[in-house]
Design a protein around this motif. Sequence first.
Motif, PDB file in Angstrom:
ATOM      1  N   LEU A 138       0.806  -1.220   0.000  1.00  0.00           N
ATOM      2  CA  LEU A 138       0.000   0.000   0.000  1.00  0.00           C
ATOM      3  C   LEU A 138       0.837   1.268   0.000  1.00  0.00           C
ATOM      4  O   LEU A 138       0.492   2.261  -0.664  1.00  0.00           O
ATOM      5  CB  LEU A 138      -0.924  -0.001   1.222  1.00  0.00           C
ATOM      6  CG  LEU A 138      -2.071  -1.017   1.230  1.00  0.00           C
ATOM      7  CD1 LEU A 138      -2.780  -1.002   2.574  1.00  0.00           C
ATOM      8  CD2 LEU A 138      -3.059  -0.702   0.108  1.00  0.00           C
ATOM      9  N   PHE A 139       1.952   1.264   0.737  1.00  0.00           N
ATOM     10  CA  PHE A 139       2.673   2.513   0.990  1.00  0.00           C
ATOM     11  C   PHE A 139       4.117   2.540   0.490  1.00  0.00           C
ATOM     12  O   PHE A 139       4.791   3.543   0.639  1.00  0.00           O
ATOM     13  CB  PHE A 139       2.663   2.823   2.489  1.00  0.00           C
ATOM     14  CG  PHE A 139       1.294   2.876   3.092  1.00  0.00           C
ATOM     15  CD1 PHE A 139       0.412   3.889   2.753  1.00  0.00           C
ATOM     16  CD2 PHE A 139       0.871   1.898   3.969  1.00  0.00           C
ATOM     17  CE1 PHE A 139      -0.863   3.934   3.299  1.00  0.00           C
ATOM     18  CE2 PHE A 139      -0.391   1.928   4.528  1.00  0.00           C
ATOM     19  CZ  PHE A 139      -1.272   2.953   4.187  1.00  0.00           C
ATOM     20  N   GLY A 140       4.615   1.424  -0.050  1.00  0.00           N
ATOM     21  CA  GLY A 140       5.960   1.456  -0.595  1.00  0.00           C
ATOM     22  C   GLY A 140       6.939   0.607   0.180  1.00  0.00           C
ATOM     23  O   GLY A 140       6.661   0.181   1.311  1.00  0.00           O
ATOM     24  N   PRO A 141       8.130   0.354  -0.398  1.00  0.00           N
ATOM     25  CA  PRO A 141       9.058  -0.632   0.151  1.00  0.00           C
ATOM     26  C   PRO A 141       9.739  -0.254   1.461  1.00  0.00           C
ATOM     27  O   PRO A 141      10.245  -1.129   2.161  1.00  0.00           O
ATOM     28  CB  PRO A 141      10.092  -0.789  -0.981  1.00  0.00           C
ATOM     29  CG  PRO A 141      10.025   0.489  -1.755  1.00  0.00           C
ATOM     30  CD  PRO A 141       8.595   0.912  -1.676  1.00  0.00           C
ATOM     31  N   VAL A 142       9.801   1.057   1.795  1.00  0.00           N
ATOM     32  CA  VAL A 142      10.515   1.440   3.028  1.00  0.00           C
ATOM     33  C   VAL A 142       9.571   1.647   4.210  1.00  0.00           C
ATOM     34  O   VAL A 142      10.013   2.024   5.293  1.00  0.00           O
ATOM     35  CB  VAL A 142      11.349   2.721   2.799  1.00  0.00           C
ATOM     36  CG1 VAL A 142      12.398   2.498   1.720  1.00  0.00           C
ATOM     37  CG2 VAL A 142      10.470   3.907   2.457  1.00  0.00           C
ATOM     38  N   THR A 143       8.289   1.400   4.014  1.00  0.00           N
ATOM     39  CA  THR A 143       7.305   1.660   5.063  1.00  0.00           C
ATOM     40  C   THR A 143       7.609   0.890   6.337  1.00  0.00           C
ATOM     41  O   THR A 143       7.590   1.447   7.449  1.00  0.00           O
ATOM     42  CB  THR A 143       5.892   1.288   4.562  1.00  0.00           C
ATOM     43  OG1 THR A 143       5.625   2.002   3.367  1.00  0.00           O
ATOM     44  CG2 THR A 143       4.853   1.611   5.617  1.00  0.00           C
ATOM     45  N   THR A 144       7.882  -0.401   6.202  1.00  0.00           N
ATOM     46  CA  THR A 144       8.090  -1.222   7.400  1.00  0.00           C
ATOM     47  C   THR A 144       9.412  -0.895   8.079  1.00  0.00           C
ATOM     48  O   THR A 144       9.548  -1.111   9.291  1.00  0.00           O
ATOM     49  CB  THR A 144       8.053  -2.718   7.045  1.00  0.00           C
ATOM     50  OG1 THR A 144       9.037  -3.000   6.038  1.00  0.00           O
ATOM     51  CG2 THR A 144       6.676  -3.113   6.535  1.00  0.00           C
TER      52      THR A 144
END
Length: 419
Positions: A165-171
Amino acid sequence: MAGRRSLGRGFGWLWGAYAVSTAGTWLAFDAFALIAVLALDAGPTQVSLLAAVGPAVGAAVAVPLGPWVEIRRKRPVMMTADLVRCAVLLSVPVAFALGRLGFGQLLLVSVAVAAADITFNAAAGAFLKDLLPRQDLLVANGRFEATTWTAGMVGPPLGGAAIGLFGPVTTVVADAVSYLVSAFAIRAIGGAEKHVPRPGPAVIRAGDLLEGWRHILADPVLRPLFLNSLLVNSLIMAVSPPLLILMVDDLHFAPWQYALAFAVPCTGGLLGSRLAPRLVARHGRHRVLLTTGALRACWPVGLAFTGPGAPGLAWVMAVEFGLITCCGVFNPVLATHRLDRTPTGRVARTLSAWSATGKAVTAAVTVLWGVLAAWTTPRTALAVAGVLLLATPLLLPRRDRATGTGREPAPVVVESDDR
Protein backbone atom coordinates in the motif's frame (compact mmCIF):
# COMPACT_ATOMS: atom_id res chain seq x y z
CA MET A 1 -4.90 -17.43 41.20
CA ALA A 2 -6.64 -15.45 38.48
CA GLY A 3 -4.82 -14.35 35.39
CA ARG A 4 -1.11 -14.10 34.90
CA ARG A 5 1.05 -13.62 37.95
CA SER A 6 2.78 -10.25 37.98
CA LEU A 7 6.57 -10.25 37.88
CA GLY A 8 6.75 -6.63 38.94
CA ARG A 9 6.63 -3.20 37.37
CA GLY A 10 10.22 -3.36 36.15
CA PHE A 11 9.64 -6.57 34.24
CA GLY A 12 6.42 -5.17 32.83
CA TRP A 13 8.30 -2.30 31.20
CA LEU A 14 11.07 -4.61 30.02
CA TRP A 15 8.51 -6.98 28.48
CA GLY A 16 6.75 -4.04 26.86
CA ALA A 17 10.05 -2.86 25.34
CA TYR A 18 10.72 -6.35 24.03
CA ALA A 19 7.17 -6.68 22.65
CA VAL A 20 7.19 -3.44 20.70
CA SER A 21 10.67 -3.92 19.23
CA THR A 22 9.90 -7.54 18.32
CA ALA A 23 6.68 -6.47 16.63
CA GLY A 24 8.64 -3.91 14.61
CA THR A 25 11.25 -6.49 13.63
CA TRP A 26 8.69 -9.00 12.37
CA LEU A 27 6.70 -6.27 10.63
CA ALA A 28 9.89 -5.48 8.71
CA PHE A 29 10.69 -9.15 8.07
CA ASP A 30 12.82 -9.44 4.89
CA ALA A 31 12.39 -5.69 4.34
CA PHE A 32 15.98 -5.15 3.19
CA ALA A 33 15.71 -7.98 0.67
CA LEU A 34 12.45 -6.55 -0.66
CA ILE A 35 13.97 -3.06 -0.90
CA ALA A 36 16.99 -4.47 -2.71
CA VAL A 37 14.77 -6.24 -5.24
CA LEU A 38 11.99 -3.67 -5.66
CA ALA A 39 13.97 -0.41 -5.40
CA LEU A 40 17.52 -1.34 -6.41
CA ASP A 41 16.89 -4.16 -8.93
CA ALA A 42 19.25 -6.44 -7.00
CA GLY A 43 19.82 -9.98 -8.24
CA PRO A 44 19.93 -13.26 -6.30
CA THR A 45 23.65 -12.91 -5.51
CA GLN A 46 23.21 -9.48 -3.95
CA VAL A 47 20.17 -10.62 -1.95
CA SER A 48 22.15 -13.59 -0.62
CA LEU A 49 25.04 -11.30 0.32
CA LEU A 50 22.65 -9.00 2.13
CA ALA A 51 21.17 -11.91 4.08
CA ALA A 52 24.52 -13.43 5.05
CA VAL A 53 27.25 -10.79 5.09
CA GLY A 54 25.43 -8.16 7.16
CA PRO A 55 24.69 -10.40 10.17
CA ALA A 56 28.09 -12.12 9.96
CA VAL A 57 30.07 -8.86 9.95
CA GLY A 58 27.75 -7.43 12.60
CA ALA A 59 28.52 -10.42 14.80
CA ALA A 60 32.27 -9.81 14.41
CA VAL A 61 31.79 -6.13 15.27
CA ALA A 62 29.78 -7.04 18.37
CA VAL A 63 32.41 -9.40 19.85
CA PRO A 64 34.57 -6.64 21.43
CA LEU A 65 31.42 -5.08 22.91
CA GLY A 66 30.77 -8.06 25.21
CA PRO A 67 33.47 -7.17 27.77
CA TRP A 68 32.52 -3.50 27.44
CA VAL A 69 28.87 -4.27 28.26
CA GLU A 70 29.88 -6.44 31.22
CA ILE A 71 31.42 -3.55 33.17
CA ARG A 72 28.63 -1.04 32.56
CA ARG A 73 25.11 -0.52 33.78
CA LYS A 74 22.83 -2.49 31.52
CA ARG A 75 19.86 -0.16 31.05
CA PRO A 76 21.89 2.67 29.45
CA VAL A 77 23.51 0.11 27.16
CA MET A 78 20.11 -1.22 26.10
CA MET A 79 18.77 2.28 25.49
CA THR A 80 21.84 3.21 23.44
CA ALA A 81 21.48 0.06 21.32
CA ASP A 82 17.83 0.92 20.68
CA LEU A 83 18.66 4.49 19.66
CA VAL A 84 21.47 3.32 17.37
CA ARG A 85 19.10 0.90 15.63
CA CYS A 86 16.49 3.63 15.28
CA ALA A 87 18.96 6.11 13.77
CA VAL A 88 20.58 3.76 11.25
CA LEU A 89 17.24 2.36 10.11
CA LEU A 90 15.83 5.86 9.57
CA SER A 91 18.76 6.59 7.26
CA VAL A 92 17.24 4.14 4.75
CA PRO A 93 13.92 5.97 4.09
CA VAL A 94 15.75 9.32 4.14
CA ALA A 95 18.19 8.14 1.47
CA PHE A 96 15.34 6.56 -0.48
CA ALA A 97 13.36 9.81 -0.44
CA LEU A 98 16.43 11.72 -1.68
CA GLY A 99 17.11 9.17 -4.41
CA ARG A 100 20.50 8.30 -2.87
CA LEU A 101 19.85 4.82 -1.49
CA GLY A 102 22.39 2.23 -2.59
CA PHE A 103 23.15 -1.42 -1.94
CA GLY A 104 26.25 -0.49 0.08
CA GLN A 105 24.14 1.50 2.52
CA LEU A 106 21.79 -1.44 3.03
CA LEU A 107 24.81 -3.63 3.85
CA LEU A 108 26.19 -1.10 6.34
CA VAL A 109 22.82 -0.68 8.04
CA SER A 110 22.44 -4.46 8.23
CA VAL A 111 25.85 -4.71 9.94
CA ALA A 112 25.03 -1.95 12.44
CA VAL A 113 21.64 -3.44 13.31
CA ALA A 114 23.11 -6.92 13.79
CA ALA A 115 25.84 -5.59 16.10
CA ALA A 116 23.30 -3.56 18.10
CA ASP A 117 20.99 -6.60 18.33
CA ILE A 118 23.73 -8.72 19.91
CA THR A 119 24.75 -5.93 22.29
CA PHE A 120 21.17 -5.29 23.37
CA ASN A 121 20.42 -8.97 23.96
CA ALA A 122 23.61 -9.45 26.00
CA ALA A 123 22.76 -6.50 28.23
CA ALA A 124 19.09 -7.52 28.47
CA GLY A 125 19.97 -11.06 29.59
CA ALA A 126 22.27 -9.75 32.33
CA PHE A 127 19.64 -7.22 33.38
CA LEU A 128 16.90 -9.88 33.52
CA LYS A 129 19.00 -12.13 35.77
CA ASP A 130 19.60 -9.15 38.06
CA LEU A 131 15.94 -8.08 38.00
CA LEU A 132 14.12 -11.33 38.85
CA PRO A 133 14.63 -14.18 41.32
CA ARG A 134 15.76 -17.49 39.83
CA GLN A 135 12.39 -19.17 40.16
CA ASP A 136 10.79 -16.52 37.90
CA LEU A 137 13.28 -16.67 35.03
CA LEU A 138 11.53 -19.49 33.16
CA VAL A 139 8.16 -17.73 33.37
CA ALA A 140 9.77 -14.53 32.07
CA ASN A 141 11.55 -16.29 29.21
CA GLY A 142 8.32 -18.10 28.36
CA ARG A 143 6.56 -14.76 28.00
CA PHE A 144 9.32 -13.46 25.74
CA GLU A 145 9.06 -16.61 23.62
CA ALA A 146 5.27 -16.28 23.33
CA THR A 147 5.69 -12.65 22.27
CA THR A 148 8.17 -13.64 19.58
CA TRP A 149 5.84 -16.19 18.01
CA THR A 150 2.82 -13.88 18.24
CA ALA A 151 4.76 -11.22 16.35
CA GLY A 152 5.96 -13.86 13.87
CA MET A 153 2.37 -14.88 13.22
CA VAL A 154 0.96 -11.37 12.68
CA GLY A 155 3.90 -9.20 11.61
CA PRO A 156 4.94 -10.48 8.15
CA PRO A 157 1.43 -10.48 6.62
CA LEU A 158 0.79 -6.95 7.93
CA GLY A 159 4.21 -5.85 6.74
CA GLY A 160 3.60 -7.25 3.28
CA ALA A 161 0.28 -5.43 3.08
CA ALA A 162 1.89 -2.18 4.25
CA ILE A 163 4.62 -2.45 1.61
CA GLY A 164 2.00 -3.06 -1.07
CA LEU A 165 0.00 0.00 0.00
CA PHE A 166 2.67 2.51 0.99
CA GLY A 167 5.96 1.46 -0.60
CA PRO A 168 9.06 -0.63 0.15
CA VAL A 169 10.52 1.44 3.03
CA THR A 170 7.30 1.66 5.06
CA THR A 171 8.09 -1.22 7.40
CA VAL A 172 11.65 0.05 7.97
CA VAL A 173 10.18 3.29 9.34
CA ALA A 174 7.86 1.30 11.61
CA ASP A 175 10.79 -0.82 12.83
CA ALA A 176 12.84 2.29 13.60
CA VAL A 177 9.98 3.83 15.57
CA SER A 178 9.56 0.58 17.53
CA TYR A 179 13.16 0.87 18.80
CA LEU A 180 12.53 4.46 19.87
CA VAL A 181 9.48 3.35 21.85
CA SER A 182 11.51 0.50 23.33
CA ALA A 183 14.16 2.94 24.56
CA PHE A 184 11.51 5.02 26.34
CA ALA A 185 10.02 1.87 27.92
CA ILE A 186 13.43 0.79 29.25
CA ARG A 187 13.97 4.28 30.66
CA ALA A 188 10.60 4.02 32.42
CA ILE A 189 11.78 0.96 34.38
CA GLY A 190 13.46 3.35 36.81
CA GLY A 191 15.29 2.40 39.97
CA ALA A 192 18.89 1.37 40.42
CA GLU A 193 20.42 -1.89 39.23
CA LYS A 194 21.02 -4.33 42.08
CA HIS A 195 24.55 -5.30 41.06
CA VAL A 196 26.57 -2.32 39.92
CA PRO A 197 29.47 -3.51 37.73
CA ARG A 198 32.95 -2.71 38.94
CA PRO A 199 34.91 -0.32 36.71
CA GLY A 200 37.04 -2.31 34.31
CA PRO A 201 40.34 -1.53 32.59
CA ALA A 202 40.30 1.18 29.95
CA VAL A 203 41.81 -1.19 27.40
CA ILE A 204 40.04 -4.44 26.56
CA ARG A 205 42.46 -7.34 26.60
CA ALA A 206 42.39 -10.33 24.26
CA GLY A 207 41.49 -12.57 27.19
CA ASP A 208 38.39 -10.48 27.86
CA LEU A 209 37.16 -11.11 24.31
CA LEU A 210 37.44 -14.87 24.79
CA GLU A 211 35.94 -15.07 28.28
CA GLY A 212 32.41 -15.81 27.04
CA TRP A 213 33.57 -18.71 24.87
CA ARG A 214 35.83 -20.01 27.66
CA HIS A 215 32.90 -20.17 30.03
CA ILE A 216 30.66 -21.90 27.48
CA LEU A 217 33.23 -24.48 26.40
CA ALA A 218 34.37 -25.24 29.96
CA ASP A 219 30.84 -25.92 31.20
CA PRO A 220 29.90 -29.61 30.72
CA VAL A 221 26.25 -28.72 30.06
CA LEU A 222 26.50 -25.44 28.15
CA ARG A 223 29.15 -26.80 25.77
CA PRO A 224 26.95 -29.50 24.16
CA LEU A 225 23.91 -27.22 24.23
CA PHE A 226 25.94 -24.53 22.47
CA LEU A 227 27.16 -26.87 19.73
CA ASN A 228 23.70 -28.37 19.33
CA SER A 229 22.09 -24.93 19.03
CA LEU A 230 24.64 -23.79 16.44
CA LEU A 231 23.97 -26.76 14.18
CA VAL A 232 20.21 -26.92 14.63
CA ASN A 233 19.53 -23.20 14.24
CA SER A 234 21.85 -22.78 11.27
CA LEU A 235 20.42 -25.77 9.40
CA ILE A 236 16.84 -24.70 10.09
CA MET A 237 17.53 -21.19 8.81
CA ALA A 238 19.58 -22.44 5.85
CA VAL A 239 16.64 -24.35 4.36
CA SER A 240 14.43 -21.25 4.11
CA PRO A 241 15.74 -20.05 0.70
CA PRO A 242 15.57 -23.55 -0.91
CA LEU A 243 12.08 -24.03 0.52
CA LEU A 244 11.01 -20.66 -0.89
CA ILE A 245 12.29 -21.65 -4.34
CA LEU A 246 10.67 -25.08 -4.12
CA MET A 247 7.26 -23.75 -3.10
CA VAL A 248 7.04 -20.59 -5.20
CA ASP A 249 9.06 -21.46 -8.32
CA ASP A 250 8.80 -25.23 -8.63
CA LEU A 251 5.39 -25.97 -7.08
CA HIS A 252 3.80 -22.61 -8.06
CA PHE A 253 2.42 -21.63 -4.68
CA ALA A 254 1.32 -17.99 -4.51
CA PRO A 255 3.37 -15.69 -2.24
CA TRP A 256 0.43 -15.35 0.15
CA GLN A 257 0.27 -19.15 0.45
CA TYR A 258 3.99 -19.26 1.25
CA ALA A 259 3.50 -16.60 3.95
CA LEU A 260 0.47 -18.45 5.32
CA ALA A 261 2.48 -21.68 5.55
CA PHE A 262 4.70 -20.05 8.19
CA ALA A 263 2.29 -17.64 9.88
CA VAL A 264 -0.26 -20.27 10.95
CA PRO A 265 2.27 -22.69 12.54
CA CYS A 266 3.51 -19.87 14.80
CA THR A 267 0.56 -20.77 17.01
CA GLY A 268 2.70 -23.76 17.97
CA GLY A 269 5.24 -21.37 19.46
CA LEU A 270 2.53 -19.87 21.66
CA LEU A 271 1.48 -23.35 22.76
CA GLY A 272 5.04 -24.46 23.47
CA SER A 273 5.96 -21.36 25.45
CA ARG A 274 2.89 -21.85 27.67
CA LEU A 275 3.65 -25.53 28.17
CA ALA A 276 7.33 -25.03 29.07
CA PRO A 277 6.93 -24.13 32.79
CA ARG A 278 4.42 -26.95 33.32
CA LEU A 279 6.62 -29.53 31.61
CA VAL A 280 9.66 -28.44 33.64
CA ALA A 281 7.68 -28.56 36.87
CA ARG A 282 6.52 -32.10 36.10
CA HIS A 283 9.53 -33.68 34.38
CA GLY A 284 12.51 -31.51 35.28
CA ARG A 285 14.55 -29.10 33.20
CA HIS A 286 17.07 -31.64 31.88
CA ARG A 287 14.48 -34.10 30.58
CA VAL A 288 12.52 -31.33 28.85
CA LEU A 289 15.67 -30.01 27.16
CA LEU A 290 16.70 -33.49 26.04
CA THR A 291 13.26 -34.52 24.78
CA THR A 292 12.23 -31.34 22.98
CA GLY A 293 15.78 -30.82 21.70
CA ALA A 294 15.62 -34.23 20.06
CA LEU A 295 12.05 -33.81 18.78
CA ARG A 296 12.71 -30.47 17.08
CA ALA A 297 15.38 -32.15 14.94
CA CYS A 298 12.93 -34.73 13.58
CA TRP A 299 10.58 -32.40 11.71
CA PRO A 300 12.55 -30.53 8.99
CA VAL A 301 13.33 -33.65 6.92
CA GLY A 302 9.62 -33.77 6.13
CA LEU A 303 9.92 -30.55 4.10
CA ALA A 304 11.75 -32.49 1.38
CA PHE A 305 8.48 -34.33 0.67
CA THR A 306 6.41 -31.19 0.07
CA GLY A 307 3.99 -31.64 -2.81
CA PRO A 308 1.79 -29.33 -4.89
CA GLY A 309 -1.64 -27.93 -4.12
CA ALA A 310 -3.61 -27.85 -0.88
CA PRO A 311 -2.19 -31.15 0.44
CA GLY A 312 1.35 -29.79 0.01
CA LEU A 313 0.47 -26.57 1.80
CA ALA A 314 -1.15 -28.50 4.65
CA TRP A 315 1.94 -30.72 4.86
CA VAL A 316 4.29 -27.74 5.25
CA MET A 317 2.02 -26.26 7.91
CA ALA A 318 1.96 -29.54 9.85
CA VAL A 319 5.74 -29.93 9.70
CA GLU A 320 6.36 -26.32 10.70
CA PHE A 321 3.78 -26.53 13.49
CA GLY A 322 5.54 -29.54 15.01
CA LEU A 323 8.96 -27.89 14.70
CA ILE A 324 7.85 -24.54 16.11
CA THR A 325 5.97 -26.15 19.02
CA CYS A 326 9.13 -28.01 20.07
CA CYS A 327 11.17 -24.84 19.69
CA GLY A 328 8.59 -22.95 21.74
CA VAL A 329 9.26 -25.30 24.65
CA PHE A 330 13.00 -25.70 24.15
CA ASN A 331 14.02 -22.05 23.69
CA PRO A 332 12.84 -20.53 27.00
CA VAL A 333 14.11 -23.55 28.95
CA LEU A 334 17.51 -23.21 27.28
CA ALA A 335 17.60 -19.44 27.92
CA THR A 336 16.79 -20.00 31.59
CA HIS A 337 19.31 -22.82 31.96
CA ARG A 338 22.01 -20.69 30.34
CA LEU A 339 21.38 -17.80 32.73
CA ASP A 340 21.29 -20.15 35.71
CA ARG A 341 24.66 -21.69 34.87
CA THR A 342 26.41 -18.37 34.19
CA PRO A 343 27.79 -16.18 37.00
CA THR A 344 26.40 -12.65 37.07
CA GLY A 345 29.75 -11.12 36.11
CA ARG A 346 29.96 -13.18 32.90
CA VAL A 347 26.40 -13.06 31.55
CA ALA A 348 26.92 -10.29 28.99
CA ARG A 349 30.10 -11.83 27.58
CA THR A 350 28.55 -15.30 27.46
CA LEU A 351 25.38 -14.16 25.68
CA SER A 352 27.39 -11.99 23.30
CA ALA A 353 29.69 -14.90 22.39
CA TRP A 354 26.73 -17.27 21.97
CA SER A 355 24.76 -14.89 19.77
CA ALA A 356 27.70 -13.72 17.67
CA THR A 357 28.79 -17.27 16.92
CA GLY A 358 25.23 -18.25 16.06
CA LYS A 359 24.82 -15.40 13.57
CA ALA A 360 28.16 -16.10 11.92
CA VAL A 361 27.58 -19.85 11.59
CA THR A 362 24.03 -19.35 10.32
CA ALA A 363 25.25 -16.92 7.68
CA ALA A 364 27.94 -19.32 6.46
CA VAL A 365 25.61 -22.33 6.38
CA THR A 366 22.91 -20.33 4.58
CA VAL A 367 25.34 -19.42 1.81
CA LEU A 368 26.57 -23.02 1.62
CA TRP A 369 23.04 -24.37 1.30
CA GLY A 370 22.24 -21.83 -1.39
CA VAL A 371 25.18 -23.18 -3.40
CA LEU A 372 24.04 -26.76 -2.72
CA ALA A 373 20.52 -25.97 -3.93
CA ALA A 374 21.93 -24.37 -7.08
CA TRP A 375 24.21 -27.34 -7.85
CA THR A 376 21.56 -29.97 -7.16
CA THR A 377 17.90 -29.10 -6.51
CA PRO A 378 16.08 -27.28 -3.69
CA ARG A 379 14.46 -30.58 -2.66
CA THR A 380 17.89 -32.23 -2.37
CA ALA A 381 19.17 -29.36 -0.22
CA LEU A 382 16.14 -29.75 2.07
CA ALA A 383 16.70 -33.49 2.34
CA VAL A 384 20.41 -33.17 3.17
CA ALA A 385 19.70 -30.60 5.89
CA GLY A 386 16.93 -32.77 7.33
CA VAL A 387 19.15 -35.85 7.49
CA LEU A 388 21.96 -33.90 9.16
CA LEU A 389 19.51 -32.52 11.71
CA LEU A 390 18.55 -36.06 12.71
CA ALA A 391 22.09 -36.50 14.08
CA THR A 392 22.13 -33.30 16.18
CA PRO A 393 20.46 -34.83 19.30
CA LEU A 394 23.73 -36.72 19.83
CA LEU A 395 25.21 -33.41 21.00
CA LEU A 396 22.63 -32.86 23.73
CA PRO A 397 23.89 -33.40 27.32
CA ARG A 398 22.93 -36.89 28.50
CA ARG A 399 23.51 -36.41 32.21
CA ASP A 400 21.52 -34.25 34.57
CA ARG A 401 23.81 -31.90 36.48
CA ALA A 402 23.28 -29.30 39.15
CA THR A 403 23.30 -25.65 38.10
CA GLY A 404 26.56 -23.77 37.76
CA THR A 405 26.00 -22.05 41.09
CA GLY A 406 26.30 -25.36 42.91
CA ARG A 407 22.65 -25.32 43.99
CA GLU A 408 19.70 -27.36 42.87
CA PRO A 409 17.57 -25.76 40.15
CA ALA A 410 15.13 -23.23 41.49
CA PRO A 411 11.50 -24.34 41.83
CA VAL A 412 9.36 -23.52 38.82
CA VAL A 413 6.35 -21.30 39.37
CA VAL A 414 3.56 -22.27 36.95
CA GLU A 415 1.21 -19.62 35.69
CA SER A 416 -2.50 -20.19 36.01
CA ASP A 417 -4.81 -20.32 33.01
CA ASP A 418 -7.80 -19.19 35.08
CA ARG A 419 -9.36 -15.98 33.88
